[in-house]
Design a protein around this motif. Structure first.
Motif, PDB file in Angstrom:
ATOM      1  N   VAL A   1      28.469 -27.950  59.318  1.00  0.00           N
ATOM      2  CA  VAL A   1      27.589 -26.873  59.758  1.00  0.00           C
ATOM      3  C   VAL A   1      28.476 -25.830  60.413  1.00  0.00           C
ATOM      4  CG1 VAL A   1      25.685 -26.249  61.248  1.00  0.00           C
ATOM      5  CG2 VAL A   1      25.692 -28.469  60.119  1.00  0.00           C
ATOM      6  N   LEU A   2      28.510 -24.621  59.841  1.00  0.00           N
ATOM      7  CA  LEU A   2      29.330 -23.568  60.414  1.00  0.00           C
ATOM      8  C   LEU A   2      28.477 -22.757  61.378  1.00  0.00           C
ATOM      9  CD1 LEU A   2      31.197 -22.402  57.187  1.00  0.00           C
ATOM     10  CD2 LEU A   2      31.963 -24.018  58.935  1.00  0.00           C
ATOM     11  N   LYS A   3      28.844 -22.820  62.656  1.00  0.00           N
ATOM     12  CA  LYS A   3      28.053 -22.102  63.655  1.00  0.00           C
ATOM     13  C   LYS A   3      28.606 -20.691  63.788  1.00  0.00           C
ATOM     14  CE  LYS A   3      26.943 -26.393  65.944  1.00  0.00           C
ATOM     15  NZ  LYS A   3      27.038 -27.219  67.148  1.00  0.00           N
ATOM     16  N   ALA A   4      28.239 -19.831  62.827  1.00  0.00           N
ATOM     17  CA  ALA A   4      28.798 -18.480  62.777  1.00  0.00           C
ATOM     18  C   ALA A   4      28.358 -17.671  63.985  1.00  0.00           C
ATOM     19  CB  ALA A   4      28.372 -17.785  61.487  1.00  0.00           C
ATOM     20  N   VAL A   5      27.108 -17.852  64.407  1.00  0.00           N
ATOM     21  CA  VAL A   5      26.618 -17.249  65.643  1.00  0.00           C
ATOM     22  C   VAL A   5      26.045 -18.396  66.456  1.00  0.00           C
ATOM     23  CG1 VAL A   5      24.974 -15.652  66.672  1.00  0.00           C
ATOM     24  CG2 VAL A   5      26.134 -15.036  64.553  1.00  0.00           C
TER      25      VAL A   5
ATOM     26  N   GLU B   1      37.898 -10.453  66.486  1.00  0.00           N
ATOM     27  CA  GLU B   1      38.708 -10.606  65.282  1.00  0.00           C
ATOM     28  C   GLU B   1      37.802 -10.875  64.086  1.00  0.00           C
ATOM     29  OE1 GLU B   1      42.730 -12.925  66.493  1.00  0.00           O
ATOM     30  OE2 GLU B   1      40.881 -13.728  67.285  1.00  0.00           O
ATOM     31  N   SER B   2      38.338 -10.692  62.913  1.00  0.00           N
ATOM     32  CA  SER B   2      37.489 -10.917  61.745  1.00  0.00           C
ATOM     33  C   SER B   2      37.185 -12.413  61.645  1.00  0.00           C
ATOM     34  CB  SER B   2      38.171 -10.375  60.497  1.00  0.00           C
ATOM     35  OG  SER B   2      38.733 -11.389  59.764  1.00  0.00           O
ATOM     36  N   GLY B   3      35.956 -12.706  61.281  1.00  0.00           N
ATOM     37  CA  GLY B   3      35.519 -14.101  61.239  1.00  0.00           C
ATOM     38  C   GLY B   3      34.860 -14.561  62.524  1.00  0.00           C
ATOM     39  N   SER B   4      34.751 -13.672  63.517  1.00  0.00           N
ATOM     40  CA  SER B   4      34.182 -14.111  64.793  1.00  0.00           C
ATOM     41  C   SER B   4      32.656 -14.127  64.778  1.00  0.00           C
ATOM     42  CB  SER B   4      34.699 -13.218  65.925  1.00  0.00           C
ATOM     43  OG  SER B   4      34.422 -11.868  65.661  1.00  0.00           O
ATOM     44  N   GLY B   5      32.041 -13.611  63.712  1.00  0.00           N
ATOM     45  CA  GLY B   5      30.583 -13.694  63.604  1.00  0.00           C
ATOM     46  C   GLY B   5      29.864 -12.390  63.869  1.00  0.00           C
ATOM     47  N   LYS B   6      30.591 -11.270  63.847  1.00  0.00           N
ATOM     48  CA  LYS B   6      29.973  -9.978  64.139  1.00  0.00           C
ATOM     49  C   LYS B   6      28.966  -9.590  63.056  1.00  0.00           C
ATOM     50  CE  LYS B   6      33.942  -7.853  63.978  1.00  0.00           C
ATOM     51  NZ  LYS B   6      34.863  -8.911  63.510  1.00  0.00           N
ATOM     52  N   SER B   7      29.413  -9.685  61.797  1.00  0.00           N
ATOM     53  CA  SER B   7      28.508  -9.292  60.706  1.00  0.00           C
ATOM     54  C   SER B   7      27.278 -10.185  60.674  1.00  0.00           C
ATOM     55  CB  SER B   7      29.219  -9.372  59.359  1.00  0.00           C
ATOM     56  OG  SER B   7      30.293  -8.474  59.322  1.00  0.00           O
ATOM     57  N   VAL B   8      27.502 -11.485  60.835  1.00  0.00           N
ATOM     58  CA  VAL B   8      26.369 -12.408  60.791  1.00  0.00           C
ATOM     59  C   VAL B   8      25.385 -12.083  61.916  1.00  0.00           C
ATOM     60  CG1 VAL B   8      25.693 -14.826  60.953  1.00  0.00           C
ATOM     61  CG2 VAL B   8      27.694 -14.204  59.620  1.00  0.00           C
ATOM     62  N   THR B   9      25.910 -11.695  63.095  1.00  0.00           N
ATOM     63  CA  THR B   9      25.028 -11.263  64.173  1.00  0.00           C
ATOM     64  C   THR B   9      24.187 -10.078  63.722  1.00  0.00           C
ATOM     65  OG1 THR B   9      26.674 -11.963  65.795  1.00  0.00           O
ATOM     66  CG2 THR B   9      24.950 -10.471  66.566  1.00  0.00           C
TER      67      THR B   9
ATOM     68  N   THR C   1      39.094 -21.347  62.909  1.00  0.00           N
ATOM     69  CA  THR C   1      38.243 -21.621  61.755  1.00  0.00           C
ATOM     70  C   THR C   1      37.025 -22.391  62.251  1.00  0.00           C
ATOM     71  OG1 THR C   1      39.598 -23.557  61.386  1.00  0.00           O
ATOM     72  CG2 THR C   1      40.031 -21.682  59.981  1.00  0.00           C
ATOM     73  N   LEU C   2      35.862 -21.929  61.831  1.00  0.00           N
ATOM     74  CA  LEU C   2      34.619 -22.489  62.353  1.00  0.00           C
ATOM     75  C   LEU C   2      34.482 -23.976  62.045  1.00  0.00           C
ATOM     76  CD1 LEU C   2      31.934 -19.769  61.689  1.00  0.00           C
ATOM     77  CD2 LEU C   2      33.038 -20.398  63.817  1.00  0.00           C
ATOM     78  N   ALA C   3      35.084 -24.384  60.916  1.00  0.00           N
ATOM     79  CA  ALA C   3      34.918 -25.778  60.513  1.00  0.00           C
ATOM     80  C   ALA C   3      35.682 -26.721  61.436  1.00  0.00           C
ATOM     81  CB  ALA C   3      35.376 -25.951  59.067  1.00  0.00           C
TER      82      ALA C   3
HETATM   83  N1  LIG Z   1      27.502 -16.724  53.252  1.00  0.00           N
HETATM   84  C1  LIG Z   1      28.202 -17.511  54.085  1.00  0.00           C
HETATM   85  N2  LIG Z   1      28.368 -18.813  53.800  1.00  0.00           N
HETATM   86  C2  LIG Z   1      29.075 -19.620  54.625  1.00  0.00           C
HETATM   87  N3  LIG Z   1      29.652 -19.212  55.753  1.00  0.00           N
HETATM   88  C3  LIG Z   1      29.534 -17.924  56.090  1.00  0.00           C
HETATM   89  C4  LIG Z   1      28.809 -17.000  55.277  1.00  0.00           C
HETATM   90  N4  LIG Z   1      28.857 -15.780  55.854  1.00  0.00           N
HETATM   91  C5  LIG Z   1      29.583 -15.954  56.985  1.00  0.00           C
HETATM   92  N5  LIG Z   1      29.982 -17.225  57.126  1.00  0.00           N
HETATM   93  C6  LIG Z   1      30.776 -17.780  58.236  1.00  0.00           C
HETATM   94  O1  LIG Z   1      30.543 -16.994  59.359  1.00  0.00           O
HETATM   95  C7  LIG Z   1      31.768 -16.618  59.952  1.00  0.00           C
HETATM   96  C8  LIG Z   1      31.614 -15.257  60.561  1.00  0.00           C
HETATM   97  O2  LIG Z   1      31.517 -14.310  59.533  1.00  0.00           O
HETATM   98  P1  LIG Z   1      31.305 -12.776  59.826  1.00  0.00           P
HETATM   99  O3  LIG Z   1      30.129 -12.572  60.680  1.00  0.00           O
HETATM  100  O4  LIG Z   1      31.297 -12.101  58.499  1.00  0.00           O
HETATM  101  O5  LIG Z   1      32.622 -12.387  60.620  1.00  0.00           O
HETATM  102  P2  LIG Z   1      33.062 -10.933  61.079  1.00  0.00           P
HETATM  103  O6  LIG Z   1      33.169 -11.026  62.569  1.00  0.00           O
HETATM  104  O7  LIG Z   1      34.399 -10.711  60.457  1.00  0.00           O
HETATM  105  O8  LIG Z   1      32.052  -9.960  60.636  1.00  0.00           O
HETATM  106  C9  LIG Z   1      32.783 -16.683  58.859  1.00  0.00           C
HETATM  107  O9  LIG Z   1      34.021 -17.075  59.357  1.00  0.00           O
HETATM  108  C10 LIG Z   1      32.242 -17.738  57.925  1.00  0.00           C
HETATM  109  O10 LIG Z   1      32.790 -18.982  58.272  1.00  0.00           O
END
Ligand SMILES: Nc1ncnc2c1ncn2[C@@H]1O[C@H](COP(=O)(O)OP(=O)(O)O)[C@@H](O)[C@H]1O
Ligand SMILES: [Mg+2]
Lengths: 324, 322
Positions: free
Chosen positions: A21-25, A43-51, A278-280
Motif C-alpha cells: 500500500v503506497l501512502k502517497a498522501v 521533492e518529486s514523489g513527495s505526494g504533491k500532485s496526488v494531494t 521510496t514510498l514502498a
Molecule cells: N497512479 C499511481 N499508481 C501508483 N502509485 C502512484 C500513482 N500516482 C502516484 N503514486 C505514488 O504517489 C507518490 C507521489 O506522487 P506525486 O504526488 O505525483 O508526487 P509529486 O510530489 O512529484 O507530485 C509517487 O511516488 C508514487 O509512488
C-alpha cells in the motif's frame, strides 16, 4: 477569524499496488483562505500532485482517498456523489497540470476544447462559446486570440499551451485553482512571465491559488504561506517569510541550503544527502530520519505536529526558531 | 497536397508493375498453360501453332513485356470457362462482394467500437470480462464452422433466413444490389454476420486497448478537472483519439475481406469474387486469376490511399506534416 475557504483535514490517499500500500498522501491537513496564494513544495514523489488530485476527487484506481476530509466553504467533498463533484470541478475548483504538451487534446481545436469546458456547466451557442473562448484567451495573454481559435495545440508553443490550460481553469472564475508545477516544463523566461501573470490574474479575480512546485525559489516568489511536504506528509508550514528566515524542520533547512541564490558564487550547491524516499520502503517513524543530520533514536517514533501560532512542524529536534 | 498526390500515384504504378511481375511469374511462368489450352490428343502442329500464338516460344522477359503491354491497355484476356472478357466477369462479381464486405466490416465497427470502449472504460466489470471472453471465441472459432452453425440454426432449424444466394436484387447505376430489397437483406444477413464475427472481436479489442490507455492520460484528467462528464469525455476526447488505429484496421480488413471472403461466399453460395476465384482455381482459368489478383492489388492501393486521407482528416498533426 472567519471560516477558511478550503479546509483539508487528515487527508490520506493510498495506492493499492499488488503487494504494497503506497501512502502517497498520509494525513495532510491545511487551510486556504479566499484569495490566498499557498505554496506546496517538496521533492518529486513527495505526494504533491496526488494531494492536488485528491482535492478534486480525481484519483484513479488503484488509488483511493482512504480517510480525511476536504471542505469547501463548509461543504464536505470527500465521498460526494460523482455528479455533484463534477458540477464543482471547473466551476468552484479548477486545476492546471504540469505538462502542457499532454493536457490539451491534440486532435481538437482550441475553440472546441474551450467550448467543451464551457458546455460542462452551461448551455452555450457555438457563437457565444467562441466569443467567450476568445475573451478568456486574451485575458491570459494570448495575442490575436480570436484568430487562433481554430488552431490545434501543436501549433502553439509550450508556454502558449499552458496559457490555454490556464484559460480553461479560469473560465468560470473558480474559488480555487490548483496549479501543479505549471511552469516546470517551460523555459525559465516564460516561467517568469507566467508566474507574474498568474499572480496578477488571481488577485484581480479574487481566486485562491495552491501553487505546487518542487522549487522553493518559485514558491517563495509567489506564495504568502508555504507547506513543505515530505513522503506524503506536511513536515512544515507557515508564512513564507517566516519559514525562509527560520526553518524549523531540517528538511526545509536542507531545501533552503540547496537554493542557488543562497550559495557563494562559484561554490558547489549544498545538497540534501541521500536519496528521496521510496514510498514502498519508508523507515518507521520520521521518514526524513535516514537523511537527517539531527536524527537520533527518538526519530524511530513518528513525530507529532508542533504548532506555535501560524507556524507548524513535525520534528523531534527542530532547529532554533531564532527571534520571531 | 498536389505533390503528395503525384507521389502516391507514382508509388502506385511501381507497386502495380512489381505485382504484375509476381502475378506473371506465379500464374504464367510456372507450369505449362498449353496443357490447359488444348486437348491432350491435339496434333503436334496444333500444339506448335498455339504456342506461337500465345508467344510461349519467346524468352520470359519478352513474354512479360507483352503481358505488361496488354495489361496497360486493360486487356486481361478472356475467361476459358465463361468465354467472356475477364475484366467484365470480375467486375460483375465485385458488387456482391462489396456489399457483403461493407455490411460485415461496418457492422463489426459500429458494434465493436462502442462495446470495446465500454470494456476499456470499465475493464474490471463483469460485462467487460464477458465481452473479452467472447472476443477470444470470435478469434479462435473457424469461420466455416460458424457459417455452418448459422445455416443449421437460422436457415434449417428455425427457417427464419435463407441459407444461400443473393435473393432479390435491384439495379442501380447498372449494378445489381441486394441490400435495397427486404429479401436481399435477408439473404445478406447470415453471411455478413459470419464474416463480421472475427472483425467484431478485433474491433472490440482494439477499442478497448486504446480506451484503457487514453483514460489514464492527462488529457482525460484535465477534461475531468474542468467538469466534463464521462460521456462527453468518451465521445469527444477518447473516440477521436482512438480512431486512427481503428480506421487503419477498418481499411485493411475491408481490403482483405473484399479479396478473400472465399470461405463465407462458398458456404453461403454468395456469387461474389471469392466464389469466382475458387471456381477459377479449380478449373485452372488463368486469365480470371490474373485479373483478380491485379484487381486486389489495385483495391489495396486505393484503400491505403483512403486510409491516409482519413488520417489527415482525423489528426491535425499529420495534416501539418504534408
Ligand atoms: N497512479 C499511481 N499508481 C501508483 N502509485 C502512484 C500513482 N500516482 C502516484 N503514486 C505514488 O504517489 C507518490 C507521489 O506522487 P506525486 O504526488 O505525483 O508526487 P509529486 O510530489 O512529484 O507530485 C509517487 O511516488 C508514487 O509512488
Ligand atoms: Mg507532481
Amino acid at each position: 477569524m472567519s471560516a477558511p475557504l478550503l479546509a483539508v483535514r487528515d487527508l490520506a490517499t493510498h495506492f493499492f499496488a499488488r503487494n504494497a500500500v503506497l501512502k502517497a498522501v498520509d494525513g495532510v491537513s491545511f487551510t486556504l483562505d479566499a484569495g490566498e496564494i499557498l505554496g506546496l513544495v517538496g521533492e518529486s514523489g513527495s505526494g504533491k500532485s496526488v494531494t492536488g488530485y485528491s482535492l478534486l476527487g480525481l484519483i484513479d484506481p488503484p488509488g483511493r482517498i482512504v480517510a480525511g476530509s476536504v471542505k469547501l466553504q463548509g461543504r464536505e467533498l470527500v465521498g460526494l456523489p460523482t455528479a455533484e463533484l463534477r458540477a464543482l470541478r471547473g466551476r468552484r475548483l479548477a486545476m492546471v497540470f504540469q505538462d502542457p504538451m499532454t493536457t490539451l487534446n491534440p486532435v481538437l481545436t482550441i475553440a472546441a476544447q474551450i467550448r467543451l469546458a464551457i458546455a460542462a456547466h452551461e448551455r452555450v451557442s457555438a457563437r457565444a462559446g467562441r466569443a467567450r473562448a476568445a475573451e478568456v484567451l486574451t485575458r491570459v495573454g494570448i495575442p490575436d486570440a480570436a484568430r487562433r481559435l481554430d488552431a490545434y495545440p501543436h501549433q502553439f508553443s509550450g508556454g502558449m499551451r499552458q496559457r490555454v490550460a490556464i484559460a480553461v481553469a479560469l473560465l468560470n472564475r473558480p474559488d480555487v485553482i490548483i496549479a501543479d508545477e505549471p511552469t516546470t516544463a517551460l523555459d525559465v523566461s516564460i516561467q517568469a512571465q507566467i508566474l507574474t501573470e498568474m499572480k496578477a490574474l488571481v488577485s484581480e479575480l479574487g481566486t485562491a491559488l495552491i501553487w505546487i512546485s518542487h522549487d522553493l525559489a518559485v514558491v517563495s516568489a509567489l506564495a504568502s504561506r508555504i507547506l513543505v511536504m515530505y513522503a506524503g506528509r506536511i513536515v512544515e508550514q507557515g508564512p513564507t517569510a517566516s519559514v525562509l528566515r527560520a526553518p524549523r524542520h531540517p528538511y526545509t533547512s536542507g531545501l533552503l541550503d540547496s537554493l542557488p541564490a543562497r550559495a557563494e558564487p562559484g561554490a558547489m550547491l549544498r545538497q540534501i544527502p541521500g536519496l528521496p524516499p521510496t514510498l514502498a520502503a519508508l523507515p518507521p517513524g520520521c521518514a526524513f530520519q535516514p537523511r537527517c543530520p539531527r536524527a537520533d533514536s527518538l526519530c524511530g517514533m513518528a513525530p507529532q505536529v508542533t504548532l506555535t501560532g501560524v507556524r507548524g512542524w513535525r520534528c523531534h529536534h527542530p532547529l532554533d526558531g531564532g527571534p520571531p | 497536397m498536389l505533390g503528395f498526390l503525384i507521389q502516391r500515384f507514382l508509388q502506385a504504378i511501381v507497386v502495380l508493375v512489381v505485382i504484375a511481375a509476381l502475378v506473371f511469374l506465379g500464374v504464367f511462368a510456372i507450369g505449362n498453360p498449353i496443357d490447359v489450352l488444348i486437348s491432350p490428343d491435339a496434333t503436334q502442329q496444333i500444339r506448335l501453332d498455339t504456342i506461337a500464338r500465345y508467344g510461349l516460344d519467346q524468352p520470359l522477359w519478352q513474354q512479360y513485356l507483352a503481358f505488361l503491354g496488354r495489361l496497360a491497355q486493360g486487356d486481361l484476356g478472356r475467361s476459358f470457362v465463361f468465354n467472356m472478357p475477364v475484366l467484365d466477369l470480375v467486375l460483375s462479381r465485385l458488387p456482391a462482394t462489396l456489399e457483403l464486405t461493407l455490411a460485415a466490416v461496418a457492422g463489426a465497427t459500429l458494434l465493436g467500437v462502442p462495446l470495446g470502449m465500454f470494456a476499456g472504460y470499465r475493464p474490471h466489470s463483469k460485462v467487460a470480462k464477458l465481452l473479452m471472453g467472447l472476443s477470444i471465441l470470435g478469434f479462435s472459432v473457424p469461420t466455416f464452422w460458424i457459417g455452418l452453425v448459422l445455416i443449421l440454426v437460422f436457415a434449417v432449424s428455425l427457417g427464419w433466413l435463407p441459407a444461400g444466394g443473393r435473393g432479390e436484387t435491384v439495379t442501380v447505376l447498372g449494378v445489381e444490389w441486394s441490400f435495397l430489397t427486404l429479401d436481399g437483406l435477408k439473404h445478406l444477413l447470415l453471411p455478413a454476420v459470419n464474416l463480421s464475427l472475427f472483425k467484431l472481436a478485433m474491433m472490440m479489442r482494439l477499442a478497448r486497448a486504446g480506451t484503457r490507455e487514453i483514460v489514464l492520460t492527462d488529457t482525460v484528467k484535465f477534461a475531468r478537472a474542468s467538469g466534463q462528464s464521462e460521456w462527453t469525455i468518451l465521445r469527444h476526447h477518447v473516440l477521436p483519439l482512438i480512431s486512427i488505429p481503428i480506421v487503419t484496421v477498418f481499411g485493411l480488413e475491408f481490403g482483405s475481406t473484399l479479396a478473400f471472403a472465399v470461405v463465407t461466399e462458398t458456404i453461403f453460395s454468395w456469387p461474389g469474387l471469392g466464389k469466382l476465384i475458387i471456381e477459377s482455381i479449380q478449373s485452372l482459368d488463368r486469365p480470371v486469376m490474373v485479373a483478380y489478383l491485379m484487381l486486389v492489388a489495385c483495391l489495396f492501393i486505393v484503400i491505403n490511399f483512403l486510409i491516409d486521407l482519413a488520417y489527415a482528416a482525423l489528426d491535425p498533426r499529420i495534416r501539418a506534416r504534408r
